[in-house]
Design a protein around this motif. Sequence first.
Motif, PDB file in Angstrom:
ATOM      1  N   UNK A   1     -64.065 -72.298 -76.375  1.00 13.19           N
ATOM      2  CA  UNK A   1     -63.955 -71.893 -77.777  1.00 13.19           C
ATOM      3  C   UNK A   1     -63.018 -70.710 -77.927  1.00 13.19           C
ATOM      4  N   UNK A   2     -63.082 -69.770 -76.975  1.00  9.26           N
ATOM      5  CA  UNK A   2     -62.172 -68.615 -76.989  1.00  9.26           C
ATOM      6  C   UNK A   2     -60.720 -69.068 -76.812  1.00  9.26           C
ATOM      7  N   UNK A   3     -60.526 -70.029 -75.906  1.00 10.37           N
ATOM      8  CA  UNK A   3     -59.175 -70.576 -75.692  1.00 10.37           C
ATOM      9  C   UNK A   3     -58.685 -71.268 -76.957  1.00 10.37           C
ATOM     10  N   UNK A   4     -59.570 -72.038 -77.602  1.00 12.22           N
ATOM     11  CA  UNK A   4     -59.205 -72.742 -78.841  1.00 12.22           C
ATOM     12  C   UNK A   4     -58.778 -71.764 -79.930  1.00 12.22           C
TER      13      UNK A   4
ATOM     14  N   UNK B   1     -40.902 -66.278 -83.118  1.00 15.16           N
ATOM     15  CA  UNK B   1     -42.280 -66.080 -83.578  1.00 15.16           C
ATOM     16  C   UNK B   1     -43.269 -66.608 -82.540  1.00 15.16           C
ATOM     17  N   UNK B   2     -42.988 -67.807 -82.027  1.00 17.20           N
ATOM     18  CA  UNK B   2     -43.857 -68.405 -81.018  1.00 17.20           C
ATOM     19  C   UNK B   2     -43.851 -67.574 -79.739  1.00 17.20           C
ATOM     20  N   UNK B   3     -42.668 -67.094 -79.368  1.00 15.98           N
ATOM     21  CA  UNK B   3     -42.547 -66.272 -78.158  1.00 15.98           C
ATOM     22  C   UNK B   3     -43.367 -65.000 -78.256  1.00 15.98           C
ATOM     23  N   UNK B   4     -43.330 -64.376 -79.446  1.00 12.46           N
ATOM     24  CA  UNK B   4     -44.097 -63.142 -79.657  1.00 12.46           C
ATOM     25  C   UNK B   4     -45.593 -63.404 -79.522  1.00 12.46           C
TER      26      UNK B   4
ATOM     27  N   UNK C   1     -50.695 -63.372 -76.100  1.00 13.11           N
ATOM     28  CA  UNK C   1     -51.946 -64.065 -75.758  1.00 13.11           C
ATOM     29  C   UNK C   1     -51.918 -64.769 -74.402  1.00 13.11           C
ATOM     30  N   UNK C   2     -50.740 -64.845 -73.789  1.00 12.75           N
ATOM     31  CA  UNK C   2     -50.587 -65.632 -72.568  1.00 12.75           C
ATOM     32  C   UNK C   2     -51.506 -65.142 -71.447  1.00 12.75           C
ATOM     33  N   UNK C   3     -51.548 -63.829 -71.229  1.00 10.96           N
ATOM     34  CA  UNK C   3     -52.365 -63.276 -70.148  1.00 10.96           C
ATOM     35  C   UNK C   3     -53.840 -63.618 -70.368  1.00 10.96           C
TER      36      UNK C   3
END
Length: 247
Positions: free
Chosen positions: A20-23, A149-152, A157-159
């Motif tokens: 759910x957190x990932x979603x 925008x997507x990169x930002x 959030x990637x980590x």
Amino acid sequence: MEQTVEQKLKALYELQTIHTKIDKIRQVRGELPMEVADLEDDVEGLETRIQKIKSELDDLEDDIVTRKNLIKEAQSNIKKYETQLNEVKNNREYEAISKEIEIQGLDIQVSEKKIKEYGYEITTKTQIYEKALADLEGRRADLDAKKAELGTITSETEKEENELNAEADNASKNIEERLLIAYNRLRGNAKNGLAVVTIQRDSCSGCFNQIPPQRQSDIRQRKKIIVCEHCGRILVDEQMALEAETA
């Protein structure tokens, strides 16, 4: 060591909590990945179209050069035949040469007509070409903006997402294969990604249908895995959710 039903339910609920957190992280990105992909398709399509139009314009320019050369050749032939007219010895030769001059004249008319047609096509295709170039410039600008925008968002959030994915992998190891397959199937079929849900206000928090009191009692005892009769989601009691939050 064989897990109890309660341990199995806790493992499933833990995995659901992580997913759910990932979603939620992916919801922040929203439709951006799809928008980027669509814009990339648009750019690629426009580039292909522009190349095709440019090739057609080049071919038309070549056709005009060819027709102009044919006109020059026909004009040269006419001069040659006109010279020959002065040297004819009989009417038969005169008519034959006159016929050739007429044919060359018709060839010139055909070529001149074709040149006009090619010119009109060039004008029309050039307008289309220029519009496609402008559209391409606009699409590329939109694409660059969406990618930025997507990169930002991704960098922010990637980590966290990678850490949660690792947690989900570890949590999955605590669930027997049969249950994990059922869990993944339920998650895949649910729009909100919820395969394991709690009871809230005497209802399934997945589909909001009421759960009979006796069934609620069975769920709270944690003696067997119980699914919602309406949506098929795995049900856990509210207390388990509270225990998971405070753990």
